[in-house]
Design an enzyme around this catalytic site. Sequence first.
Site, PDB file in Angstrom:
ATOM      1  N   GLU A 156      42.450  48.467  97.869  1.00 25.22           N
ATOM      2  CA  GLU A 156      41.081  48.138  98.308  1.00 25.22           C
ATOM      3  C   GLU A 156      40.975  47.433  99.659  1.00 25.22           C
ATOM      4  OE1 GLU A 156      39.490  45.912  94.990  1.00 25.22           O
ATOM      5  OE2 GLU A 156      39.453  47.679  93.703  1.00 25.22           O
ATOM      6  N   GLU A 261      42.131  55.109  88.121  1.00 24.38           N
ATOM      7  CA  GLU A 261      41.484  54.106  87.247  1.00 24.38           C
ATOM      8  C   GLU A 261      40.212  54.701  86.661  1.00 24.38           C
ATOM      9  OE1 GLU A 261      40.994  50.308  89.229  1.00 24.38           O
ATOM     10  OE2 GLU A 261      42.928  50.469  90.229  1.00 24.38           O
TER      11      GLU A 261
HETATM   12  C1  XIL Z   1      40.331  44.799  86.561  1.00 27.58           C
HETATM   13  C2  XIL Z   1      40.836  44.584  85.134  1.00 27.58           C
HETATM   14  O1  XIL Z   1      40.547  45.744  84.381  1.00 27.58           O
HETATM   15  C3  XIL Z   1      40.180  43.375  84.514  1.00 27.58           C
HETATM   16  O2  XIL Z   1      40.755  43.085  83.244  1.00 27.58           O
HETATM   17  C4  XIL Z   1      40.336  42.157  85.431  1.00 27.58           C
HETATM   18  O3  XIL Z   1      39.630  41.073  84.896  1.00 27.58           O
HETATM   19  C5  XIL Z   1      39.837  42.480  86.828  1.00 27.58           C
HETATM   20  O4  XIL Z   1      40.492  43.624  87.334  1.00 27.58           O
HETATM   21  N1  XIL Z   1      40.088  47.817  90.700  1.00 27.58           N
HETATM   22  C6  XIL Z   1      41.410  47.584  90.409  1.00 27.58           C
HETATM   23  C7  XIL Z   1      41.797  47.028  89.094  1.00 27.58           C
HETATM   24  O5  XIL Z   1      42.273  47.965  91.220  1.00 27.58           O
HETATM   25  O6  XIL Z   1      42.952  46.229  89.175  1.00 27.58           O
HETATM   26  C8  XIL Z   1      40.666  46.235  88.468  1.00 27.58           C
HETATM   27  O7  XIL Z   1      41.068  45.840  87.155  1.00 27.58           O
HETATM   28  C9  XIL Z   1      39.398  47.051  88.443  1.00 27.58           C
HETATM   29  C10 XIL Z   1      38.979  47.451  89.833  1.00 27.58           C
END
Ligand code: XIL
Length: 368
Positions: A156, A261
């Site tokens: 990101e 994701e």
């Molecule tokens: C999220 C997790 O799912 C949560 O449990 C945590 O509290 C915050 O992070 N982008 C990403 C992930 O790259 O690592 C994130 O995961 C969601 C957004």
Amino acid sequence: MRIAILAASVALMTASCTAEKNEPTLKEYFSDNFLIGTALNVGHIKGFDQKADSVVRRHFNTIVAENCMKCEKIHPAEDRYFWDDADAFVDYGVRNNMTIIGHTLIWHSQLARWFPRDSAGNYVSADVLKQRMRDHITTIMTRYKGKIKGWDVVNEPILENGSYRKSPFYDILGEEFIPLAFQYAHEADPDAELYINDYAMNVPAKREAYVRIVNDLKSRGLRIDGIGMQGHMGMDYPDLDEFEASINAYAATGCNVMITEWDMSALPTVSRSANVGDSVAFSKLLNPYPDGLPTGVSDQWNARMDSITDMFIRHSDVITRVTAWGVDDGMSWKNNFPVRGRVEYPLLFDRDYNLKPFMANRLANTAK
Ligand code: XIL
């Protein structure tokens, strides 16, 4: 009598196990297309969620850690690493013969507070931050060498308008923090695949920025294998034509494309961002289905997920992995993001660990 009942129930259990065994699995269904995976939380890894565990082992052939490899968890103080959960995660993948993905090395969120700062709380110099990045990347990647197939090296770094996010890494090192991270990662484990990963990867300005950045890394001779499109979606975003244009543009760089994701909110959209630091206050209006999704909404959700799956399959010559961000709706981060306390329905399995209809239908059709 009691024995008869017992015998009958054992027979039933055996029958249902056999039926389950004969049903195709996600990994079989997608075997000609891409790896299919899920993020695991600590409950999964440590075996506290037996039902999820059997779903994971049955259906998925690749895993990524939802939280336990993030800086604040794995490297909470400069002189201290916490390995227990990450080790258990990697052992789980090795034991089950899965492709293991590391998430994530350099990211502005869930970054340990000490990392970019000195003891007075001020930002450290460029040289100190470089050394810390190198140490962090090298220590973690070395520990899991030969076990972790690829790493989200930088997560990101770019905003939707295509500009660099003003993170501590950018503030201290400028744009160079990305090539540096890739250089350190390749030096740490020359055999590991290296990825850049972000949300809203369909947005044209962001797409252009990533194509530029990836081409720049390649022209410097740095290794980059994959571009991760996180795939946090909603019922009204992303625009699927834009998403597809991004798949094509990323593939044209020569990198593999990965959906890293995947989830799709079924609730009213309050933000298209997946920046974990953002939040919106809870209201009942924003949580319209606390007792289950109405059929009409569920039908819409399933139809959209089905088209998205078609799109992934259409591009399976360049998409090498599709990973859902969690196993079942009950454990999805979307229940608390961007609004805390909503009841969400974004994943491939529902709260009872049943595969959602659009995917169950696909699997059932192959079984005929
Ligand atoms: C999220 C997790 O799912 C949560 O449990 C945590 O509290 C915050 O992070 N982008 C990403 C992930 O790259 O690592 C994130 O995961 C969601 C957004």
